[in-house]
Design a protein around this motif. Sequence first.
Motif, PDB file in Angstrom:
ATOM      1  N   GLY A 198       0.775  -1.360   0.043  1.00  0.00           N
ATOM      2  CA  GLY A 198       0.136  -0.069  -0.047  1.00  0.00           C
ATOM      3  C   GLY A 198       1.028   1.361   0.116  1.00  0.00           C
ATOM      4  N   THR A 199       2.129   1.078  -0.200  1.00  0.00           N
ATOM      5  CA  THR A 199       3.106   2.150  -0.376  1.00  0.00           C
ATOM      6  C   THR A 199       4.418   1.789  -0.917  1.00  0.00           C
ATOM      7  N   GLU A 200       4.937   3.006  -1.567  1.00  0.00           N
ATOM      8  CA  GLU A 200       6.217   2.502  -2.106  1.00  0.00           C
ATOM      9  C   GLU A 200       7.284   1.801  -1.244  1.00  0.00           C
ATOM     10  N   TYR A 254      12.914   3.428  -4.806  1.00  0.00           N
ATOM     11  CA  TYR A 254      11.742   3.031  -4.135  1.00  0.00           C
ATOM     12  C   TYR A 254      10.665   2.659  -5.169  1.00  0.00           C
ATOM     13  N   TYR A 255       9.708   1.439  -5.164  1.00  0.00           N
ATOM     14  CA  TYR A 255       9.067   0.934  -6.599  1.00  0.00           C
ATOM     15  C   TYR A 255       7.689   1.378  -5.680  1.00  0.00           C
ATOM     16  N   LYS A 256       6.656   1.756  -6.906  1.00  0.00           N
ATOM     17  CA  LYS A 256       5.196   1.981  -6.799  1.00  0.00           C
ATOM     18  C   LYS A 256       4.422   1.569  -7.858  1.00  0.00           C
ATOM     19  N   PRO A 257       3.439   0.954  -7.559  1.00  0.00           N
ATOM     20  CA  PRO A 257       2.722   0.474  -8.719  1.00  0.00           C
ATOM     21  C   PRO A 257       1.883   1.851  -9.276  1.00  0.00           C
ATOM     22  N   GLN A 258       1.844   1.616 -10.742  1.00  0.00           N
ATOM     23  CA  GLN A 258       0.964   2.701 -11.371  1.00  0.00           C
ATOM     24  C   GLN A 258      -0.198   2.288 -11.689  1.00  0.00           C
ATOM     25  N   VAL A 259      -0.660   1.040 -11.430  1.00  0.00           N
ATOM     26  CA  VAL A 259      -2.006   0.211 -11.787  1.00  0.00           C
ATOM     27  C   VAL A 259      -2.412  -0.237 -10.389  1.00  0.00           C
ATOM     28  N   THR A 260      -3.555  -0.114 -10.124  1.00  0.00           N
ATOM     29  CA  THR A 260      -4.196  -0.726  -9.093  1.00  0.00           C
ATOM     30  C   THR A 260      -4.398  -2.016  -8.924  1.00  0.00           C
ATOM     31  N   GLU A 261      -4.603  -2.843  -7.896  1.00  0.00           N
ATOM     32  CA  GLU A 261      -4.978  -4.468  -7.992  1.00  0.00           C
ATOM     33  C   GLU A 261      -6.405  -4.394  -8.682  1.00  0.00           C
TER      34      GLU A 261
END
Length: 127
Positions: free
Chosen positions: A23-25, A68-75
């Motif tokens: 839920g966070t990077e 740090y990695y963060k999704p650009q697409v939601t589940e």
Amino acid sequence: MSKLVSKISDSELEVMRVLWEAGTELPIADIRKTLEIRSDWDTSTIKTLLRRLCKKEVVLATKKEVFYYKPQVTENEYNEYSTQKLIDKLYSGSAKNLIASLLGSKKLDDEDIEELRTLFKVGDDSE
């Protein structure tokens, strides 16, 4: 967004799940710790998957003291796309046929069926 979602491979999906659950990077160390527990992947495999996801623009890498990695697409976006692809592929786009198949194969118990009835009633504006 579906164009981005369609690019996610099964292995990359495992990485995405780690990011979605957080839920966070996350720094690569945290991603690696989680994936090493779930799979037998080594660090180079995880780095390769993250690099591919970034190249596909599904994950954003931000350089701080480390990346740090963060999704650009939601589940949810991924699940909706995948569900529609499944319905299109197996049931010619008919969600009704999917439900009929689940009912016919006894994959839904009475409680599941009752929950679905409630959901259908909520979506029915004619009452």
